[in-house]
Write a protein that holds these residues in place. Structure first.
Motif, PDB file in Angstrom:
ATOM      1  N   LEU A 258       0.829  -1.198   0.000  1.00 31.67           N
ATOM      2  CA  LEU A 258       0.000   0.000   0.000  1.00 31.67           C
ATOM      3  C   LEU A 258       0.869   1.256   0.000  1.00 31.67           C
ATOM      4  O   LEU A 258       0.530   2.251  -0.644  1.00 31.67           O
ATOM      5  N   LEU A 259       1.985   1.210   0.709  1.00 37.47           N
ATOM      6  CA  LEU A 259       2.880   2.364   0.731  1.00 37.47           C
ATOM      7  C   LEU A 259       3.510   2.589  -0.638  1.00 37.47           C
ATOM      8  O   LEU A 259       3.664   3.728  -1.080  1.00 37.47           O
ATOM      9  N   GLY A 260       3.842   1.500  -1.328  1.00 39.80           N
ATOM     10  CA  GLY A 260       4.401   1.631  -2.673  1.00 39.80           C
ATOM     11  C   GLY A 260       3.406   2.274  -3.627  1.00 39.80           C
ATOM     12  O   GLY A 260       3.774   3.115  -4.457  1.00 39.80           O
ATOM     13  N   ILE A 261       2.127   1.895  -3.502  1.00 39.88           N
ATOM     14  CA  ILE A 261       1.083   2.502  -4.334  1.00 39.88           C
ATOM     15  C   ILE A 261       0.924   3.978  -3.972  1.00 39.88           C
ATOM     16  O   ILE A 261       0.723   4.829  -4.851  1.00 39.88           O
ATOM     17  N   ALA A 262       1.026   4.283  -2.695  1.00 40.37           N
ATOM     18  CA  ALA A 262       0.913   5.679  -2.247  1.00 40.37           C
ATOM     19  C   ALA A 262       2.033   6.525  -2.853  1.00 40.37           C
ATOM     20  O   ALA A 262       1.791   7.648  -3.309  1.00 40.37           O
ATOM     21  N   TYR A 263       3.253   5.991  -2.858  1.00 37.54           N
ATOM     22  CA  TYR A 263       4.368   6.716  -3.471  1.00 37.54           C
ATOM     23  C   TYR A 263       4.121   6.920  -4.972  1.00 37.54           C
ATOM     24  O   TYR A 263       4.403   7.988  -5.518  1.00 37.54           O
ATOM     25  N   ASP A 264       3.578   5.915  -5.632  1.00 33.18           N
ATOM     26  CA  ASP A 264       3.268   6.043  -7.057  1.00 33.18           C
ATOM     27  C   ASP A 264       2.140   7.031  -7.314  1.00 33.18           C
ATOM     28  O   ASP A 264       1.978   7.526  -8.434  1.00 33.18           O
ATOM     29  N   SER A 265       1.382   7.342  -6.278  1.00 31.34           N
ATOM     30  CA  SER A 265       0.259   8.273  -6.416  1.00 31.34           C
ATOM     31  C   SER A 265       0.646   9.710  -6.087  1.00 31.34           C
ATOM     32  O   SER A 265      -0.185  10.609  -6.182  1.00 31.34           O
ATOM     33  N   GLY A 266       1.901   9.924  -5.671  1.00 32.54           N
ATOM     34  CA  GLY A 266       2.381  11.287  -5.442  1.00 32.54           C
ATOM     35  C   GLY A 266       2.720  11.632  -4.006  1.00 32.54           C
ATOM     36  O   GLY A 266       3.194  12.746  -3.736  1.00 32.54           O
ATOM     37  N   PHE A 267       2.484  10.712  -3.071  1.00 30.81           N
ATOM     38  CA  PHE A 267       2.848  10.983  -1.674  1.00 30.81           C
ATOM     39  C   PHE A 267       4.340  10.766  -1.473  1.00 30.81           C
ATOM     40  O   PHE A 267       4.982  10.028  -2.247  1.00 30.81           O
ATOM     41  N   ASN A 268       4.867  11.377  -0.428  1.00 33.67           N
ATOM     42  CA  ASN A 268       6.312  11.243  -0.205  1.00 33.67           C
ATOM     43  C   ASN A 268       6.663  10.646   1.146  1.00 33.67           C
ATOM     44  O   ASN A 268       7.833  10.562   1.502  1.00 33.67           O
ATOM     45  N   SER A 269       5.655  10.211   1.914  1.00 33.51           N
ATOM     46  CA  SER A 269       5.949   9.566   3.189  1.00 33.51           C
ATOM     47  C   SER A 269       4.730   8.797   3.672  1.00 33.51           C
ATOM     48  O   SER A 269       3.584   9.115   3.324  1.00 33.51           O
ATOM     49  N   LYS A 270       4.991   7.797   4.481  1.00 34.50           N
ATOM     50  CA  LYS A 270       3.924   6.987   5.052  1.00 34.50           C
ATOM     51  C   LYS A 270       3.055   7.816   5.983  1.00 34.50           C
ATOM     52  O   LYS A 270       1.822   7.683   5.978  1.00 34.50           O
ATOM     53  N   ALA A 271       3.698   8.660   6.785  1.00 31.45           N
ATOM     54  CA  ALA A 271       2.957   9.473   7.755  1.00 31.45           C
ATOM     55  C   ALA A 271       1.970  10.407   7.062  1.00 31.45           C
ATOM     56  O   ALA A 271       0.813  10.530   7.470  1.00 31.45           O
ATOM     57  N   THR A 272       2.443  11.081   6.014  1.00 33.91           N
ATOM     58  CA  THR A 272       1.563  11.990   5.271  1.00 33.91           C
ATOM     59  C   THR A 272       0.410  11.235   4.634  1.00 33.91           C
ATOM     60  O   THR A 272      -0.749  11.646   4.714  1.00 33.91           O
ATOM     61  N   PHE A 273       0.714  10.108   4.004  1.00 30.53           N
ATOM     62  CA  PHE A 273      -0.308   9.325   3.320  1.00 30.53           C
ATOM     63  C   PHE A 273      -1.394   8.870   4.283  1.00 30.53           C
ATOM     64  O   PHE A 273      -2.594   9.052   4.023  1.00 30.53           O
ATOM     65  N   ASN A 274      -0.986   8.285   5.412  1.00 31.31           N
ATOM     66  CA  ASN A 274      -1.974   7.786   6.378  1.00 31.31           C
ATOM     67  C   ASN A 274      -2.822   8.914   6.950  1.00 31.31           C
ATOM     68  O   ASN A 274      -4.043   8.768   7.115  1.00 31.31           O
ATOM     69  N   ARG A 275      -2.180  10.037   7.236  1.00 30.48           N
ATOM     70  CA  ARG A 275      -2.914  11.169   7.804  1.00 30.48           C
ATOM     71  C   ARG A 275      -3.925  11.719   6.805  1.00 30.48           C
ATOM     72  O   ARG A 275      -5.086  11.977   7.158  1.00 30.48           O
ATOM     73  N   VAL A 276      -3.492  11.910   5.561  1.00 29.40           N
ATOM     74  CA  VAL A 276      -4.367  12.473   4.531  1.00 29.40           C
ATOM     75  C   VAL A 276      -5.496  11.513   4.191  1.00 29.40           C
ATOM     76  O   VAL A 276      -6.659  11.920   4.039  1.00 29.40           O
ATOM     77  N   PHE A 277      -5.169  10.218   4.067  1.00 27.57           N
ATOM     78  CA  PHE A 277      -6.197   9.235   3.709  1.00 27.57           C
ATOM     79  C   PHE A 277      -7.289   9.199   4.779  1.00 27.57           C
ATOM     80  O   PHE A 277      -8.482   9.182   4.467  1.00 27.57           O
TER      81      PHE A 277
END
Length: 394
Positions: A358-377
């Protein structure tokens, strides 16, 4: 035969040796930061070096004490120069954070007002020391006439109160400055994890912890039981460890990235009432921005910011900000990340989670960190990425 204990300096013991090692390392980072400042001319490096130097100065006074200096040389006048450093440290912490969160920072004469109390204290201590040196027998004693009659019983309790009050106020001011700035950058940047200044937050947290520890120790010493010199050693050790932490993180953290971007306008606030939603924004502008985002996918760039997107759209930053805030009813951060979340969801529907994490997909979607992705999602979907996968993707 003398029954007096023999004191020898230097005495490397369990109390003095750790402090000595840590203080020397702290002074090394002071030097490194000064060299870094000389090379890059970043005022933040100079201010951090001065903060560490101030803390190291106080630690040096206590370190040589634990090494036996004051027992061996009983007429040392150290009490004149042991000053409540928060009178200067509090304002320096505030100005340091301001220097990091200001695009073009310059220390001016106006900033000197923050150090009025510290300057007055130095002048006062120099004055009473000068007076005491003129008195007969001063060379043979540790404390002179004014130190014993004025400073110890009257001035020092006042200074201790001011020390507490100044540090408390400046920490509060600095936290307010930090959180206001963090909210502000969401109007300019799409990924704020690195730009949210986690270093600054850590910097403030450790100094706050030090302040609270010192306050508790003082209260115990004043109102519960008098603490011995060695019992107060833990505060000195804590302070020395924090000095090393701040030195390492501060030296290796780049605080200049935001300085290359200046905030020359203030984005308009988001218009909440529906009747005002499109005020000053045409449907053509809204469609232009939406079409560009959908076709060109600039949000896939983790470093996308308002300036870059405005340039690509041939719009001014103020104009684009108004379109996003009033046309889409979002700040820039949420606007861009909503496209990233939609892209993430599409990739899940395509089965990308079978090849990537899921983190790899998040990076491919434009996010740059796990923390940012989880918080925004969580913010935009009210669920976690894993919960969304389990409930929506078969």
């Amino acid at each position: 035969m003398s029954l007096l204990p023999a004191f020898v300096f230097p005495n490397f013991n369990i109390h003095s040796t750790p402090l000595l090692i840590l203080v020397l390392q702290g002074l090394i980072f002071v030097g490194l930061l000064l060299v870094k400042y000389a090379k890059n001319k970043n005022p933040s490096d100079l201010l951090l070096a001065l903060i560490l130097l101030l803390v190291c100065y106080q630690q040096t006074c206590y370190t040589v004490g634990f090494m036996g200096w004051y027992d061996t040389f009983r007429n040392t006048k150290i009490n004149y120069w042991l000053m409540p450093i928060a009178l200067a440290l509090g304002p320096m912490i505030y100005i340091y954070v301001r220097s990091v969160t200001t695009s073009v920072f310059r220390f001016t004469r106006k900033d000197l007002r923050h150090f009025i109390l510290a300057i007055a204290l130095v002048i006062y201590r120099v004055s009473i020391y000068t007076y005491d040196t003129l008195q007969t027998g001063f060379d043979a004693t540790q404390n002179g006439v004014l130190k014993l009659a004025l400073d110890e019983p009257i001035v020092l309790p006042i200074l201790n109160f001011l020390n507490f009050a100044v540090m408390l106020l400046y920490l509060a001011f600095t936290f307010q400055l930090f959180y206001n700035y963090r909210n502000k950058i969401q109007q300019y940047f799409s990924n704020t994890y690195k730009l949210e200044l986690n270093w600054i937050l850590s910097f403030l947290v450790v100094f706050t912890a030090l302040f609270l520890y010192g306050t508790i120790q003082t209260l115990i010493n004043e109102y519960v039981t008098e603490l011995s010199y060695k019992q107060q050693w833990w505060l000195n050790l804590f302070m020395a460890i924090i000095t090393i932490y701040v030195g390492i993180r501060g030296y290796f953290t780049d605080t200049t990235k935001l300085k290359r971007l200046n905030f020359t306008f203030t984005p308009n606030p988001i218009s909440i009432p529906q009747v005002e939603k499109d005020k000053g924004v045409s449907q053509e502008e809204i469609d232009h921005v939406r079409t560009y985002m959908e076709k060109e996918k600039p949000y896939l760039n983790p470093e996308l910011n308002l300036s870059d997107l405005a340039t690509a759209l041939d719009m001014s930053r103020a104009q684009l900000s108004q379109v996003i805030n009033n046309g889409f009813n979002k700040n820039f951060n949420d606007f861009v990340n909503s496209f990233r979340i939609d892209t993430f969801k599409e990739k899940l529907k395509e089965g990308k989670h079978k090849q990537l994490s899921l983190l790899g997909i998040a990076y491919d979607s434009g996010f740059n960190s796990k923390a940012t992705f989880n918080r925004v999602f969580k913010k935009l979907t009210s669920t976690s990425p894993t919960e969304y996968l389990n409930s929506h993707i078969q």
